[in-house]
Design a protein around this motif. Structure first.
Motif, short mmCIF file in Angstrom:
data_model
loop_
_atom_site.label_atom_id
_atom_site.label_comp_id
_atom_site.label_asym_id
_atom_site.label_seq_id
_atom_site.Cartn_x
_atom_site.Cartn_y
_atom_site.Cartn_z
N GLU A 185 0.86 -1.10 -0.42
CA GLU A 185 -0.12 -0.35 0.00
C GLU A 185 1.19 1.69 -0.07
N SER A 186 0.20 2.25 -0.18
CA SER A 186 0.48 3.74 -0.68
C SER A 186 0.16 4.92 -0.27
N ASP A 187 1.67 5.92 0.79
CA ASP A 187 0.24 6.98 0.83
C ASP A 187 0.28 7.94 -0.21
N VAL A 188 0.52 7.73 -1.99
CA VAL A 188 -0.01 8.24 -2.62
C VAL A 188 -0.78 7.86 -3.62
N SER A 189 -0.80 6.32 -3.33
CA SER A 189 -2.46 5.94 -4.47
C SER A 189 -3.57 5.42 -3.55
N ASP A 190 -4.67 5.12 -4.39
CA ASP A 190 -5.31 4.76 -3.99
C ASP A 190 -5.26 3.30 -3.92
N ARG A 210 -0.02 13.89 -8.87
CA ARG A 210 0.82 13.59 -9.54
C ARG A 210 2.03 13.63 -8.77
N VAL A 211 2.97 12.78 -8.92
CA VAL A 211 4.13 13.00 -8.10
C VAL A 211 4.86 12.80 -9.14
N LYS A 212 6.24 13.43 -8.42
CA LYS A 212 7.14 14.78 -9.13
C LYS A 212 8.16 14.28 -8.52
N HIS A 213 9.54 14.64 -9.55
CA HIS A 213 10.40 14.50 -9.10
C HIS A 213 11.28 15.20 -8.33
N GLY A 214 11.55 14.53 -6.91
CA GLY A 214 12.47 15.08 -6.05
C GLY A 214 11.55 15.06 -5.42
N GLU A 215 10.00 14.53 -5.02
CA GLU A 215 8.84 14.12 -3.65
C GLU A 215 9.69 12.76 -3.31
N GLN A 216 8.52 12.26 -2.32
CA GLN A 216 9.09 11.36 -2.26
C GLN A 216 7.49 10.70 -1.46
N ALA A 217 7.68 9.04 -2.13
CA ALA A 217 6.46 8.39 -0.93
C ALA A 217 6.68 7.39 -0.41
N THR A 218 5.62 6.49 0.20
CA THR A 218 6.08 6.06 1.24
C THR A 218 5.38 4.70 0.85
N ASP A 261 3.05 -13.42 7.20
CA ASP A 261 2.66 -14.03 8.99
C ASP A 261 2.04 -12.68 9.61
N GLY A 262 1.60 -11.66 8.70
CA GLY A 262 0.78 -11.02 8.87
C GLY A 262 2.02 -9.13 9.53
N SER A 263 2.95 -9.43 9.13
CA SER A 263 3.43 -8.48 9.58
C SER A 263 3.55 -7.31 8.44
N SER A 264 4.23 -5.98 8.34
CA SER A 264 4.87 -5.30 7.39
C SER A 264 5.53 -4.11 7.50
N GLN A 265 6.46 -3.46 6.95
CA GLN A 265 6.95 -2.80 6.96
C GLN A 265 7.60 -1.25 5.70
N ALA A 266 6.86 -0.49 6.24
CA ALA A 266 6.86 0.94 5.95
C ALA A 266 8.46 1.17 4.69
N PHE A 267 8.34 2.14 3.65
CA PHE A 267 10.21 2.44 3.19
C PHE A 267 9.76 3.89 2.47
N LYS A 268 10.97 4.46 2.39
CA LYS A 268 10.70 6.15 1.55
C LYS A 268 11.05 5.53 0.66
N PHE A 269 10.72 6.08 -0.51
CA PHE A 269 11.34 6.08 -1.79
C PHE A 269 10.99 7.21 -2.17
N ASP A 270 12.38 7.45 -2.95
CA ASP A 270 12.13 9.17 -3.80
C ASP A 270 11.56 8.90 -4.78
#
Length: 143
Positions: free
Chosen positions: A58-63, A110-118, A125-134
């Protein structure tokens, strides 16, 4: 007292044994005007002694976010939704154009150059991990 300790251990134990991956070389392609979708890429390293199954994202920038792959079907390249992607213990897996990727569907803006998305990876196993993407625009990154 024993019941309380057992309850606490049951609540904590799944977290203690959660699969954790190391993620690097993260990037999301900037989307072009008029496009509501884009793809995310990364290098996934399973540094654990257990196989890890990624079952979603899942992501903070998309449905929606889906695991996808590109595979040759005769003379055509076909993109497919994958229900899961396995990363074997001690192995690495590259998410790259024309291979595995996280498809970000229904971008909220719109996601633009230089921004970040999570992006959050979900494991079986039911766990999850969040990462920052440029967010990168390949045309601007080459300059």
């Amino acid at each position: 007292m024993k019941k309380m300790i057992a309850t606490i251990l049951m609540a904590v134990t799944p977290l203690a044994f959660s699969a954790q991956l190391e993620i690097s070389r993260t990037n999301v392609r900037a989307n072009i005007p008029g496009s509501d979708n884009t793809a995310a890429y990364m290098l996934v390293d399973n540094v654990t002694k257990e196989d890890v199954r990624i079952i979603g994202a899942e992501s903070d920038v998309s449905d929606f976010a889906e695991l996808h792959s590109h595979k040759m079907d005769g003379d055509r390249m076909i993109m497919r939704h994958e229900k899961y992607i396995d990363v074997d213990a001690g192995e690495s897996l590259r998410f790259a154009p024309n291979g595995y990727h996280v498809m970000l569907i229904g971008l909220k803006k719109r996601v633009k150059h230089g921004e970040q998305a999570t992006i959050t990876l979900k494991y079986d196993d039911g766990s999850s991990q969040a990462f920052k993407f440029d967010v990168i625009d390949p045309r601007k990154a080459a300059q």
